[in-house]
Motif scaffolding. Sequence first.
Motif, short mmCIF file in Angstrom:
data_model
loop_
_atom_site.label_atom_id
_atom_site.label_comp_id
_atom_site.label_asym_id
_atom_site.label_seq_id
_atom_site.Cartn_x
_atom_site.Cartn_y
_atom_site.Cartn_z
N LEU A 29 4.63 10.92 -3.93
CA LEU A 29 4.57 9.45 -4.13
C LEU A 29 3.31 9.22 -5.47
N PRO A 30 3.48 8.61 -6.13
CA PRO A 30 2.60 8.35 -7.35
C PRO A 30 1.22 8.01 -6.92
N ASP A 31 0.27 8.36 -7.51
CA ASP A 31 -1.38 7.90 -6.96
C ASP A 31 -1.71 6.75 -7.54
N LEU A 32 -2.37 5.81 -6.41
CA LEU A 32 -2.67 4.41 -6.71
C LEU A 32 -4.18 4.43 -7.29
N THR A 33 -5.00 5.50 -6.91
CA THR A 33 -6.24 5.52 -7.40
C THR A 33 -6.86 5.20 -8.67
#
Length: 333
Positions: A282-286
């Motif tokens: 999953l893409p990192d939302l940080t």
Amino acid sequence: MIGLVSIGLLIVLSTIIDIVWTTLWVEGGAGFITDKLCKVTWFVMTKITGKNRKVLRLAGPLLLISTLLMWVVLLWFGWFLVFSASPQAIMNTSNPQAISWQNVIYYSGYTLFTLGLGDYSPSGPYWQLLTAIASGTGMLFFTFGASYIISIVGAVIDKRSFSSSISEIGKSSEEIVGAAWNGKDFSNIDLLLMNLSDNLSKVAIKHKAYPLLHYYHTSDKKKTMSLTVPTLDDALSILAYGTEEKAKPNPILLKKFRNCVKDYLDVLEETYMTKADKALALPDLTGLRKKGYPLVSDADFSKKMQHQKERRQQLLGFVLKDNWTAEDIEKLK
């Protein structure tokens, strides 16, 4: 006699079916012979060259040339067997001497590639009819072969143009999401979704119509759909499941484009690749969260993305089949 004629005509008929199947049947993909040639050649090249992008860039043109040569050789060999069935099949119009097998090869090729008969001619109505048919298959090959080359080249240009359109918006999912933000919501991406959805649908249809298109590899990551499509899909996943409801772009356009991506992946799985055993991470939302964008929690995002496992397996399978890695997706810069 009957045995050689039957075998030769069977080879010719199989080749014609493969030519028509590959060049004209939009829904059918590649013919059986062409499909095997492409898959075996691509497998051998990736195993031998590894990550050598300069060599893999030759795969597409090499396969196109190999396919055309294969059709020529099979047609030529098939008609050679037919005209070799009887020593009385062909006569020398200038010298009444025995016809050798070299003369039969010459006659078969000359008939296939030209409309004239040269120094040799068929000796009876049966062989005259077969000669006319052989000449017709040659015309069929040249006509379909020329149109197929033009179609493939045009499809490659469309494919790379589409990839460039994505990378110009952003070279990572984070950049694309950031470009969609207008200060209040992510509606800046609406126009992009509207313009690119139809283009992606056309590329998907061309991938199914011209299977050799799969093997046109490029070392330029910004023009590689196996990297730009997963990057864009990550951005769309963030916008669909990772942002707060009030900030989401037009839901109809977002749904339409995500469906276009899924249709494209389904076509690839049907004609080219297999989905990976594991899903793309999953893409990192940080990074986006640090910029203050209205995002949901990581737990909520992960929960909402659970039903996307098969889709993300397809995305990773696409990346791996094109001889890239998951790490390359976030390295378009």
